[in-house]
Design a protein around this motif. Structure first.
Motif, PDB file in Angstrom:
ATOM      1  N   CYS A 205      -5.736 -13.995  25.235  1.00 31.18           N
ATOM      2  CA  CYS A 205      -5.660 -13.627  23.822  1.00 31.18           C
ATOM      3  C   CYS A 205      -5.323 -14.860  23.009  1.00 31.18           C
ATOM      4  N   GLY A 206      -5.881 -14.929  21.809  1.00 35.71           N
ATOM      5  CA  GLY A 206      -5.631 -16.064  20.939  1.00 35.71           C
ATOM      6  C   GLY A 206      -5.208 -15.621  19.553  1.00 35.71           C
ATOM      7  N   VAL A 207      -4.098 -16.195  19.087  1.00 33.99           N
ATOM      8  CA  VAL A 207      -3.597 -15.959  17.738  1.00 33.99           C
ATOM      9  C   VAL A 207      -3.888 -17.221  16.933  1.00 33.99           C
ATOM     10  N   LEU A 208      -4.511 -17.066  15.776  1.00 30.50           N
ATOM     11  CA  LEU A 208      -4.767 -18.191  14.882  1.00 30.50           C
ATOM     12  C   LEU A 208      -3.441 -18.594  14.257  1.00 30.50           C
ATOM     13  N   THR A 209      -2.979 -19.832  14.504  1.00 32.69           N
ATOM     14  CA  THR A 209      -1.668 -20.251  13.996  1.00 32.69           C
ATOM     15  C   THR A 209      -1.769 -21.206  12.818  1.00 32.69           C
ATOM     16  N   ASN A 210      -2.903 -21.861  12.644  1.00 38.54           N
ATOM     17  CA  ASN A 210      -3.095 -22.764  11.503  1.00 38.54           C
ATOM     18  C   ASN A 210      -4.590 -22.949  11.290  1.00 38.54           C
ATOM     19  N   LEU A 211      -4.975 -23.099  10.040  1.00 35.14           N
ATOM     20  CA  LEU A 211      -6.386 -23.270   9.700  1.00 35.14           C
ATOM     21  C   LEU A 211      -6.505 -24.421   8.722  1.00 35.14           C
ATOM     22  N   GLU A 212      -7.347 -25.393   9.059  1.00 40.35           N
ATOM     23  CA  GLU A 212      -7.538 -26.581   8.225  1.00 40.35           C
ATOM     24  C   GLU A 212      -9.023 -26.796   7.956  1.00 40.35           C
ATOM     25  N   GLY A 213      -9.313 -27.676   7.031  1.00 33.54           N
ATOM     26  CA  GLY A 213     -10.695 -28.058   6.741  1.00 33.54           C
ATOM     27  C   GLY A 213     -11.417 -27.039   5.878  1.00 33.54           C
ATOM     28  N   LYS A 214     -12.749 -27.071   5.946  1.00 30.70           N
ATOM     29  CA  LYS A 214     -13.591 -26.192   5.122  1.00 30.70           C
ATOM     30  C   LYS A 214     -13.374 -24.712   5.421  1.00 30.70           C
ATOM     31  N   SER A 215     -12.900 -24.410   6.609  1.00 28.66           N
ATOM     32  CA  SER A 215     -12.671 -23.011   6.985  1.00 28.66           C
ATOM     33  C   SER A 215     -11.411 -22.427   6.355  1.00 28.66           C
ATOM     34  N   ALA A 216     -10.574 -23.270   5.773  1.00 28.90           N
ATOM     35  CA  ALA A 216      -9.295 -22.811   5.218  1.00 28.90           C
ATOM     36  C   ALA A 216      -9.476 -22.201   3.832  1.00 28.90           C
ATOM     37  N   THR A 217     -10.318 -21.179   3.757  1.00 28.14           N
ATOM     38  CA  THR A 217     -10.513 -20.466   2.493  1.00 28.14           C
ATOM     39  C   THR A 217      -9.419 -19.416   2.350  1.00 28.14           C
TER      40      THR A 217
ATOM     41  N   GLU B 110      -9.718 -16.293   1.946  1.00 29.53           N
ATOM     42  CA  GLU B 110     -10.055 -15.141   2.789  1.00 29.53           C
ATOM     43  C   GLU B 110      -9.688 -15.400   4.248  1.00 29.53           C
ATOM     44  N   ASN B 111     -10.033 -16.583   4.765  1.00 30.49           N
ATOM     45  CA  ASN B 111      -9.751 -16.898   6.165  1.00 30.49           C
ATOM     46  C   ASN B 111      -8.270 -17.127   6.430  1.00 30.49           C
ATOM     47  N   LEU B 112      -7.554 -17.688   5.469  1.00 31.43           N
ATOM     48  CA  LEU B 112      -6.122 -17.938   5.651  1.00 31.43           C
ATOM     49  C   LEU B 112      -5.344 -16.639   5.865  1.00 31.43           C
ATOM     50  N   ALA B 113      -5.909 -15.518   5.440  1.00 29.48           N
ATOM     51  CA  ALA B 113      -5.261 -14.217   5.645  1.00 29.48           C
ATOM     52  C   ALA B 113      -5.141 -13.871   7.139  1.00 29.48           C
ATOM     53  N   PHE B 114      -5.891 -14.554   8.004  1.00 27.00           N
ATOM     54  CA  PHE B 114      -5.866 -14.254   9.440  1.00 27.00           C
ATOM     55  C   PHE B 114      -4.926 -15.159  10.222  1.00 27.00           C
ATOM     56  N   VAL B 115      -4.294 -16.116   9.543  1.00 21.06           N
ATOM     57  CA  VAL B 115      -3.307 -16.962  10.209  1.00 21.06           C
ATOM     58  C   VAL B 115      -2.136 -16.074  10.634  1.00 21.06           C
ATOM     59  N   GLY B 116      -1.733 -16.214  11.886  1.00 21.52           N
ATOM     60  CA  GLY B 116      -0.652 -15.398  12.435  1.00 21.52           C
ATOM     61  C   GLY B 116      -1.123 -14.114  13.083  1.00 21.52           C
ATOM     62  N   LYS B 117      -2.430 -13.906  13.112  1.00 29.64           N
ATOM     63  CA  LYS B 117      -2.979 -12.675  13.694  1.00 29.64           C
ATOM     64  C   LYS B 117      -3.828 -12.991  14.925  1.00 29.64           C
ATOM     65  N   GLN B 118      -3.862 -12.021  15.851  1.00 30.41           N
ATOM     66  CA  GLN B 118      -4.728 -12.184  17.018  1.00 30.41           C
ATOM     67  C   GLN B 118      -6.173 -12.045  16.563  1.00 30.41           C
ATOM     68  N   VAL B 119      -6.970 -13.054  16.841  1.00 26.41           N
ATOM     69  CA  VAL B 119      -8.377 -13.043  16.428  1.00 26.41           C
ATOM     70  C   VAL B 119      -9.319 -13.134  17.624  1.00 26.41           C
TER      71      VAL B 119
END
Length: 127
Positions: free
Chosen positions: A51-63, A65-74
């Motif tokens: 299982c993988g939890v998104l813990t940080n998002l950088e770059g062009k993907s850090a919109t 909408e996408n930042l709402a998934f930081v801290g969640k299992q994706v």
């Protein structure tokens, strides 16, 4: 001279056991790509799933909408071979087939494919 033979046999047994253990290791901990995006991996399911939890998002993907998934299992993936898991990476209605391959004790490659055509592989290093 019996002791050196016993030590040699013990060392040989240990040397053959270590690769078997390494082949069944599940990546555990936080892994970061070259842009700073990170996942925290841990065993799940029967202990061989990943299982993988998104813990940080950088770059062009850090919109926003996408930042709402930081801290969640994706991601949840089933082990399909030694050091390899296949499953799905999903966030916000977008999903991709994901293959996670443990390429070393501190590195994993994640290949994400959408529609079986558009694929990208990123390398993550243990933090």
């Amino acid at each position: 001279m019996r002791i050196p033979k016993i030590l040699a046999i013990g060392a040989l047994c240990a040397a053959t056991a270590i690769p078997v253990f390494a082949a069944t290791t599940v990546p555990s901990g936080t892994f970061v790509d070259s842009w700073g995006t990170s996942f925290k991996f841990s065993p799940c399911g029967d202990g061989t799933d990943l299982c993988g939890v998104l813990t940080n998002l950088e770059g062009k993907s850090a919109t926003e909408e996408n930042l709402a998934f930081v801290g969640k299992q994706v991601m949840q993936a089933e082990q399909v071979a030694p050091n390899q898991w296949k499953g799905e990476l999903s966030a916000g209605g977008i999903s991709a087939e994901a293959t996670v391959t443990m390429t070393g004790p501190d590195t994993v490659d994640i290949q994400g494919c959408r529609g079986g055509i558009f694929c990208q592989t990123l390398t993550y290093t243990k933090a």
